[in-house]
Design a protein around this motif. Structure first.
Motif, PDB file in Angstrom:
ATOM      1  N   ALA A  96       0.827  -1.211   0.000  1.00  0.00           N
ATOM      2  CA  ALA A  96       0.000   0.000   0.000  1.00  0.00           C
ATOM      3  C   ALA A  96       0.861   1.259   0.000  1.00  0.00           C
ATOM      4  O   ALA A  96       0.459   2.300  -0.528  1.00  0.00           O
ATOM      5  CB  ALA A  96      -0.929  -0.003   1.212  1.00  0.00           C
ATOM      6  N   TYR A  97       2.050   1.177   0.593  1.00  0.00           N
ATOM      7  CA  TYR A  97       2.938   2.341   0.694  1.00  0.00           C
ATOM      8  C   TYR A  97       4.015   2.347  -0.379  1.00  0.00           C
ATOM      9  O   TYR A  97       4.435   3.410  -0.832  1.00  0.00           O
ATOM     10  CB  TYR A  97       3.629   2.354   2.068  1.00  0.00           C
ATOM     11  CG  TYR A  97       2.747   2.753   3.219  1.00  0.00           C
ATOM     12  CD1 TYR A  97       2.760   4.055   3.715  1.00  0.00           C
ATOM     13  CD2 TYR A  97       1.896   1.831   3.835  1.00  0.00           C
ATOM     14  CE1 TYR A  97       1.964   4.433   4.795  1.00  0.00           C
ATOM     15  CE2 TYR A  97       1.087   2.191   4.905  1.00  0.00           C
ATOM     16  CZ  TYR A  97       1.124   3.488   5.379  1.00  0.00           C
ATOM     17  OH  TYR A  97       0.323   3.858   6.424  1.00  0.00           O
ATOM     18  N   ASP A  98       4.486   1.171  -0.749  1.00  0.00           N
ATOM     19  CA  ASP A  98       5.667   1.035  -1.602  1.00  0.00           C
ATOM     20  C   ASP A  98       5.290   1.250  -3.070  1.00  0.00           C
ATOM     21  O   ASP A  98       4.994   0.317  -3.802  1.00  0.00           O
ATOM     22  CB  ASP A  98       6.272  -0.366  -1.403  1.00  0.00           C
ATOM     23  CG  ASP A  98       7.572  -0.551  -2.149  1.00  0.00           C
ATOM     24  OD1 ASP A  98       8.150   0.457  -2.599  1.00  0.00           O
ATOM     25  OD2 ASP A  98       8.006  -1.713  -2.280  1.00  0.00           O
ATOM     26  N   VAL A  99       5.330   2.511  -3.515  1.00  0.00           N
ATOM     27  CA  VAL A  99       4.864   2.873  -4.849  1.00  0.00           C
ATOM     28  C   VAL A  99       5.646   2.168  -5.949  1.00  0.00           C
ATOM     29  O   VAL A  99       5.075   1.659  -6.911  1.00  0.00           O
ATOM     30  CB  VAL A  99       4.952   4.406  -5.042  1.00  0.00           C
ATOM     31  CG1 VAL A  99       4.634   4.784  -6.485  1.00  0.00           C
ATOM     32  CG2 VAL A  99       3.996   5.110  -4.087  1.00  0.00           C
ATOM     33  N   ASP A 100       6.984   2.141  -5.841  1.00  0.00           N
ATOM     34  CA  ASP A 100       7.790   1.554  -6.913  1.00  0.00           C
ATOM     35  C   ASP A 100       8.070   0.069  -6.707  1.00  0.00           C
ATOM     36  O   ASP A 100       8.834  -0.535  -7.457  1.00  0.00           O
ATOM     37  CB  ASP A 100       9.106   2.323  -7.085  1.00  0.00           C
ATOM     38  CG  ASP A 100       9.933   2.339  -5.797  1.00  0.00           C
ATOM     39  OD1 ASP A 100       9.588   1.610  -4.844  1.00  0.00           O
ATOM     40  OD2 ASP A 100      10.939   3.083  -5.744  1.00  0.00           O
ATOM     41  N   SER A 101       7.461  -0.523  -5.675  1.00  0.00           N
ATOM     42  CA  SER A 101       7.542  -1.982  -5.436  1.00  0.00           C
ATOM     43  C   SER A 101       8.974  -2.497  -5.322  1.00  0.00           C
ATOM     44  O   SER A 101       9.295  -3.584  -5.807  1.00  0.00           O
ATOM     45  CB  SER A 101       6.808  -2.740  -6.554  1.00  0.00           C
ATOM     46  OG  SER A 101       5.473  -2.326  -6.645  1.00  0.00           O
TER      47      SER A 101
END
Length: 271
Positions: A96-101
């Motif tokens: 949910a937080y880690d935009v760039d995975s």
């Protein structure tokens, strides 16, 4: 003796005044231009950003500037009173937080999730890319299917006299010289003509109808020519854009805004 006076009440401290965060201070955070631009549209104070920074730094126990899976797990364990989270729970919250995975959460990603929860340009871009890839795959598949169908169609002029008139020698030669040489009918359309047992006279009738609609003799039928045709057929009634779009959708196979003779023949045969 007189009773002692009660102690004077200690005044409560005044709440800290919230100072709106200026555009310059948002830029100074070092976030991407896109994130900074979005934050400028949010009611944000310097104190709120400071609290977010403090919370993030407390989670970032190794002071790397990023929060990893292990740190997130420790945070959840503390908040859940010693109950360790499962790997799936950590993974779900991290995603949910880690935009760039990349398995790490930066302060920018942390702020984005909390202050801009509905803004997900990366996911939108990924969805658009997936849709484009799916459309390309479908187009490629159609092209392969058309190529396979074309292989099954006997070459014009090379079939026996027992074959269909459009394929048989003399008639095929006449058809090729009088029609296909000028209008470049595709193999897909030629196969439809064979499948529907159309003769040269049938093709001439279709060509006559096409030329009637193609009022400027440009070789293609435009949207305006379709509109005029519908107006004439419907006795002068005003034709809406939606009705023109629906008619074009049936004939304009490649959606370029014009109907070629090949598209017209194919549509007439398959309607």
């Amino acid at each position: 003796p007189a009773a002692a006076a009660p102690p004077a009440p200690v005044p409560e401290p005044e709440p800290e005044k919230e100072t709106p965060m200026s555009a310059a201070k948002i830029d100074a955070l070092g976030f991407s231009k896109e994130t900074s631009s979005k934050l400028k549209g949010v009611e944000l104070t310097e104190q709120e950003m400071a609290r977010l920074r403090k919370d993030f730094d407390e989670i970032d126990t190794d002071k790397s500037g990023e929060v990893g899976v292990e740190e997130l797990g420790e945070l959840l364990k503390k908040e859940w009173r010693g109950q360790p989270p499962s790997a799936e729970q950590v993974k779900s919250i991290m995603s949910a937080y880690d935009v760039d995975s990349n398995g790490r959460v930066t302060f920018e990603e942390y702020v984005r999730h909390l202050l801009l929860p509905d803004w997900q340009p990366e996911k939108e871009a990924a969805a658009a890319a997936a849709a484009e890839a799916e459309a390309k795959a479908a187009a490629s598949k159609r092209k392969e299917e058309e190529a396979e169908a074309a292989k099954k169609l006997p070459p014009l002029g090379n079939a026996t006299d027992d074959d269909h008139p459009l394929v048989a020698g003399p008639v095929a030669t006449s058809f090729r010289e009088n029609f296909n040489g000028s209008f470049k009918l595709t193999e897909k359309t030629l196969k439809i003509l064979v499948d529907y047992d159309l003769t040269l006279d049938d093709i001439k009738d279709i060509k006559h109808d096409f030329n009637t609609v193609d009022s400027d003799a440009s070789g293609v039928v435009s949207r305006e020519e379709v509109r005029r045709l519908l107006t004439r057929e419907w006795k002068g009634r005003t034709i809406t854009d939606e009705e023109v779009n629906e008619a074009m959708k049936r004939y304009d196979a490649n959606s370029d805004g014009n109907v070629t003779f090949d598209e017209y023949v194919y549509a007439q045969c398959t309607m």
